[in-house]
Design a protein around this motif. Structure first.
Motif, PDB file in Angstrom:
ATOM      1  N   LEU A   5       0.829  -1.212   0.000  1.00 24.74           N
ATOM      2  CA  LEU A   5       0.000   0.000   0.000  1.00 24.74           C
ATOM      3  C   LEU A   5       0.863   1.262   0.000  1.00 24.74           C
ATOM      4  CD1 LEU A   5      -2.805  -1.072   2.500  1.00 24.74           C
ATOM      5  CD2 LEU A   5      -2.953  -0.922   0.004  1.00 24.74           C
ATOM      6  N   LYS A   6       1.968   1.237   0.739  1.00 22.81           N
ATOM      7  CA  LYS A   6       2.895   2.381   0.722  1.00 22.81           C
ATOM      8  C   LYS A   6       3.487   2.573  -0.673  1.00 22.81           C
ATOM      9  CE  LYS A   6       4.339   2.362   5.589  1.00 22.81           C
ATOM     10  NZ  LYS A   6       5.470   2.154   6.533  1.00 22.81           N
ATOM     11  N   PHE A   7       3.793   1.455  -1.323  1.00 23.13           N
ATOM     12  CA  PHE A   7       4.318   1.500  -2.685  1.00 23.13           C
ATOM     13  C   PHE A   7       3.327   2.201  -3.608  1.00 23.13           C
ATOM     14  CE2 PHE A   7       4.702  -0.274  -6.929  1.00 23.13           C
ATOM     15  CZ  PHE A   7       6.059  -0.235  -7.175  1.00 23.13           C
ATOM     16  N   LEU A   8       2.048   1.800  -3.537  1.00 24.64           N
ATOM     17  CA  LEU A   8       1.018   2.416  -4.375  1.00 24.64           C
ATOM     18  C   LEU A   8       0.819   3.882  -4.024  1.00 24.64           C
ATOM     19  CD1 LEU A   8      -1.698  -0.393  -4.496  1.00 24.64           C
ATOM     20  CD2 LEU A   8      -0.222   0.359  -6.365  1.00 24.64           C
ATOM     21  N   LEU A   9       0.809   4.205  -2.738  1.00 19.57           N
ATOM     22  CA  LEU A   9       0.610   5.580  -2.309  1.00 19.57           C
ATOM     23  C   LEU A   9       1.743   6.481  -2.792  1.00 19.57           C
ATOM     24  CD1 LEU A   9      -1.095   7.568  -0.682  1.00 19.57           C
ATOM     25  CD2 LEU A   9       0.225   6.954   1.349  1.00 19.57           C
ATOM     26  N   ARG A  88      -1.356   5.185 -16.746  1.00 21.50           N
ATOM     27  CA  ARG A  88      -0.356   5.080 -17.814  1.00 21.50           C
ATOM     28  C   ARG A  88       0.915   5.852 -17.465  1.00 21.50           C
ATOM     29  NH1 ARG A  88      -0.771   0.880 -21.312  1.00 21.50           N
ATOM     30  NH2 ARG A  88      -2.935   0.605 -21.997  1.00 21.50           N
ATOM     31  N   LEU A  89       0.756   7.019 -16.864  1.00 24.70           N
ATOM     32  CA  LEU A  89       1.927   7.814 -16.480  1.00 24.70           C
ATOM     33  C   LEU A  89       2.746   7.093 -15.404  1.00 24.70           C
ATOM     34  CD1 LEU A  89       0.305  11.376 -16.339  1.00 24.70           C
ATOM     35  CD2 LEU A  89       1.849  10.481 -18.091  1.00 24.70           C
ATOM     36  N   ILE A  90       2.059   6.446 -14.466  1.00 23.58           N
ATOM     37  CA  ILE A  90       2.760   5.667 -13.435  1.00 23.58           C
ATOM     38  C   ILE A  90       3.491   4.494 -14.079  1.00 23.58           C
ATOM     39  CG2 ILE A  90       2.393   4.109 -11.465  1.00 23.58           C
ATOM     40  CD1 ILE A  90       0.178   6.053 -10.543  1.00 23.58           C
ATOM     41  N   GLU A  91       2.858   3.848 -15.054  1.00 19.73           N
ATOM     42  CA  GLU A  91       3.506   2.745 -15.774  1.00 19.73           C
ATOM     43  C   GLU A  91       4.794   3.218 -16.443  1.00 19.73           C
ATOM     44  OE1 GLU A  91       2.295  -0.506 -19.210  1.00 19.73           O
ATOM     45  OE2 GLU A  91       1.523   1.547 -19.335  1.00 19.73           O
ATOM     46  N   VAL A 129       0.491  -3.226 -11.972  1.00  9.08           N
ATOM     47  CA  VAL A 129       0.431  -1.972 -11.212  1.00  9.08           C
ATOM     48  C   VAL A 129      -0.401  -0.940 -11.969  1.00  9.08           C
ATOM     49  CG1 VAL A 129       1.804  -0.077 -10.272  1.00  9.08           C
ATOM     50  CG2 VAL A 129       2.647  -2.423 -10.105  1.00  9.08           C
ATOM     51  N   ARG A 130      -0.245  -0.883 -13.285  1.00 10.72           N
ATOM     52  CA  ARG A 130      -1.045   0.053 -14.086  1.00 10.72           C
ATOM     53  C   ARG A 130      -2.534  -0.237 -13.953  1.00 10.72           C
ATOM     54  NH1 ARG A 130      -3.603  -0.419 -18.685  1.00 10.72           N
ATOM     55  NH2 ARG A 130      -2.638  -2.418 -19.195  1.00 10.72           N
ATOM     56  N   GLN A 304      -3.714  -9.831  -8.573  1.00  9.79           N
ATOM     57  CA  GLN A 304      -2.647  -9.976  -9.551  1.00  9.79           C
ATOM     58  C   GLN A 304      -1.655  -8.821  -9.443  1.00  9.79           C
ATOM     59  OE1 GLN A 304      -4.605 -10.357 -13.348  1.00  9.79           O
ATOM     60  NE2 GLN A 304      -5.090 -12.508 -13.033  1.00  9.79           N
ATOM     61  N   GLY A 305      -2.190  -7.613  -9.200  1.00 10.17           N
ATOM     62  CA  GLY A 305      -1.310  -6.454  -9.075  1.00 10.17           C
ATOM     63  C   GLY A 305      -0.402  -6.548  -7.870  1.00 10.17           C
TER      64      GLY A 305
END
Length: 583
Positions: A5-9, A88-91, A129-130, A304-305
């Motif tokens: 969750l920290k990674f995503l944040l 997409r920008l995060i990807e 992740v995207r 999966q993410g």
């Protein structure tokens, strides 16, 4: 879970204003969706009354429905744009950061991880992740808004009927959640199988020539088939679960309609509901099923993410070999080798080696000197030059650039001053000129390019190519001969020369006339402050200031051509063989 969750944040916080706008438009989407059934109910009740004079009010309700439908289309479109674009920008950002991180790792990492496994992480795991940061977050917002507003509307119309609707939803959710637990386990196993299959595929495609030479196609096919079947088995298990869960979710709307039609129909018969109110309630029930169905997809996407994030974190959390070392200022990098290079009692052992590859190596390289290194196959020549160019990390106090200890320098800073032309030539699938200018950031200067092409003995051959310097070399230079690839690699080093130029057996694939021309260019033109040549060619070594002879990782002799003919048996035998061949 908290680390994921920290990674995503960390990544979503950078695009918080995009997501904030997406949430606003998503709220408007839900508002329009739950408002339309109210006017549908009013319109149907007017129709059911069948009274003349209600036409104007009916037209008004229809116009409102059309207006809300148009608003719904617009706000729904913007809500998706504002969620999908940051995904997409995060990807893109994550791929760039991962490539930069991979570039900072040392040899030990690439010895333990295949190219196929790394490619799988870059493509499949980042795609997961995207999906979370785009579709996943959109669906979470949709579910939260829908499950807060729609049930409220339904409860306001009939608490009892709403409770009847909740029973099948709870049962289906429990079944779906159980299926998702099994799916997660198989998704982990599928990711591992995919990485193994990617690794073997890349390996076998790269070694296709060897497979053909030894006629071992069947063995290669069996190896790929083994991993392919393993991937198929795990994918099939996931498909079995989905084939049960997804139809169950898809049937939920029909189940709710049956419940509403049965109980709500009784309400209409008993006068507790009008036909319009029953229609409105059915519309709300349909709206409720979409986020519940989306919940199943969200669980799949997040499961999966999160598997992908775990794989990505093994790379992103790993420290690069130079992460804790400060970089040198540009001025210091430009003077790194001005005082020469000193090797002092260098010992080096590979991370997976059983014994030292280099033992007690000591010598100095002064500005302006040309140094030779020779020795039998496996004597440690390539290991030594990889210590000098910073690719391998040496123990403290064993290698100095001027007064600076190499163990305290970043490999990037060392290689800005030390250029290496290795015996393993790699060319990009691009033009000849771009492969040459690659080391200078593709900054093409026509006059300098032509000069370098001439000094690398490429001018005549490029002149015979239809497109000359703009000729495509193919994948890994497949369109060129070994000698041509070697000379393009040499031209690349001459186009952006460093202070110390290391040439690792660059004359092995050229004829004698080309060899003499290259030797004259290298020795008579100052291509670098210092020159280190690894070769067994006596025509090269006899012109060096001194040559080092390596044997089993040790420096067994050092001296000029005449001194080594007297003191080194290997050097003398090599000279005699080559002199005999000339005669």
């Amino acid at each position: 879970m908290l680390a994921k969750l920290k990674f995503l944040l960390y990544y979503t916080h950078r695009f918080r204003w995009w997501y904030a706008g997406g949430v606003v438009f998503l709220a408007l989407t839900i508002w329009a969706s739950v408002t339309i059934p109210e006017y549908i109910q009013k319109s149907i009740d007017i129709i059911a009354q069948g009274r003349a004079g209600n036409e104007d009010q009916f037209y008004q309700y229809v116009a409102i429905i059309l207006g809300l439908a148009l608003v719904l289309i617009i706000v729904r479109t913007f809500s998706r744009i504002l969620f999908f674009v940051p995904g997409r920008l995060i990807e893109r950002k994550l791929k760039g950061e991962m490539f930069q991180k991979l570039s900072s790792f040392g040899k030990d990492y690439y010895d333990d991880n295949s190219a196929g496994s790394i490619i799988s992480r870059i493509n499949n795991d980042i795609n997961g992740v995207r999906m979370i940061t785009g579709f996943g977050l959109l669906q979470i917002g949709n579910i939260l808004f829908s499950l807060s507003v729609t049930p409220y509307k339904m409860w306001a119309m009939s608490p009892t009927l709403t409770l009847y609707c909740m029973v099948p939803l709870v049962v289906i959710f429990i079944i779906v959640r159980t299926g998702m637990v099994v799916m997660v386990k198989n998704t982990h196993l599928r990711m591992d199988a995919l990485q193994r299959l990617s690794g073997k595929t890349v390996s076998f495609l790269s070694g296709n020539g060897v497979i053909k030479s030894y006629n071992i196609h069947k063995w290669a096919e069996n190896q790929v088939e083994k991993e392919n079947v393993s991937l198929f088995d795990y994918t099939l298990k996931i498909s079995w679960i989905r084939s049960f869960v997804m139809p169950l979710l898809g049937s939920m709307e029909q189940i709710l309609k049956i419940v509403v039609l049965f109980v709500g129909g009784l309400y209409v018969i008993n006068g507790e509901f009008t036909i319009g109110e029953l229609t409105e309630y059915i519309a709300y029930a349909a709206l409720l099923t979409h986020p519940i169905m989306g919940l199943g997809w969200v669980l799949t996407v997040f499961q999966q993410g999160f598997v992908g994030i775990s794989s990505i974190q093994t790379i992103m959390d790993r420290k690069g070999v130079d992460d804790l070392k400060p970089g040198l200022p540009t001025e210091e990098k430009s003077r790194l080798v001005h005082q020469g290079v000193s090797v002092k009692n260098l010992n080096f052992t590979y991370h997976n080696g059983e014994g030292p590859a280099l033992k007690h190596i000591s010598f100095d390289i002064r500005p302006g000197q040309v140094i030779g290194i020779t020795g039998r196959l496996g004597s440690g020549k390539t290991t030594l030059i990889n210590c000098l160019n910073g690719y391998l990390k040496v123990p403290p106090g064993t290698l100095y650039f001027g007064q600076k200890d190499a163990s305290e320098l970043r490999g990037h800073d060392i290689r800005s001053a030390v250029r290496t032309v290795s015996q393993d030539v790699f060319l990009f699938s691009d033009t000849v000129e771009n492969n040459i200018a690659f080391g200078a950031g593709l900054n093409l200067e026509e006059e300098h390019l032509q000069n370098v092409v001439y000094r690398s003995a490429l001018a005549d051959e490029l002149g015979r190519f239809p497109k000359k310097e703009k000729t495509m070399v193919g994948e890994k230079g497949i369109m060129l001969s070994g000698g041509q690839k070697q000379r393009i690699s040499l031209a690349r080093a001459l186009y952006a020369p460093g202070q110390l130029l290391i040439l690792d057996d660059v004359f092995s694939a050229v004829d004698s006339d080309t060899e003499r021309f290259l030797i004259r260019q290298l020795f008579e033109n100052k291509v670098a402050s210092s020159l280190l040549i690894i070769s067994n060619r006596m025509s090269v070594l006899e012109r060096t200031d001194f040559t080092i002879v390596l044997e089993e990782g040790q420096m067994v002799a050092k001296g000029t051509h005449e001194e080594l003919l007297r003191d080194s048996e290997f050097y003398r035998e090599t000279w005699q063989v080559q002199e005999g061949g000339r005669k």
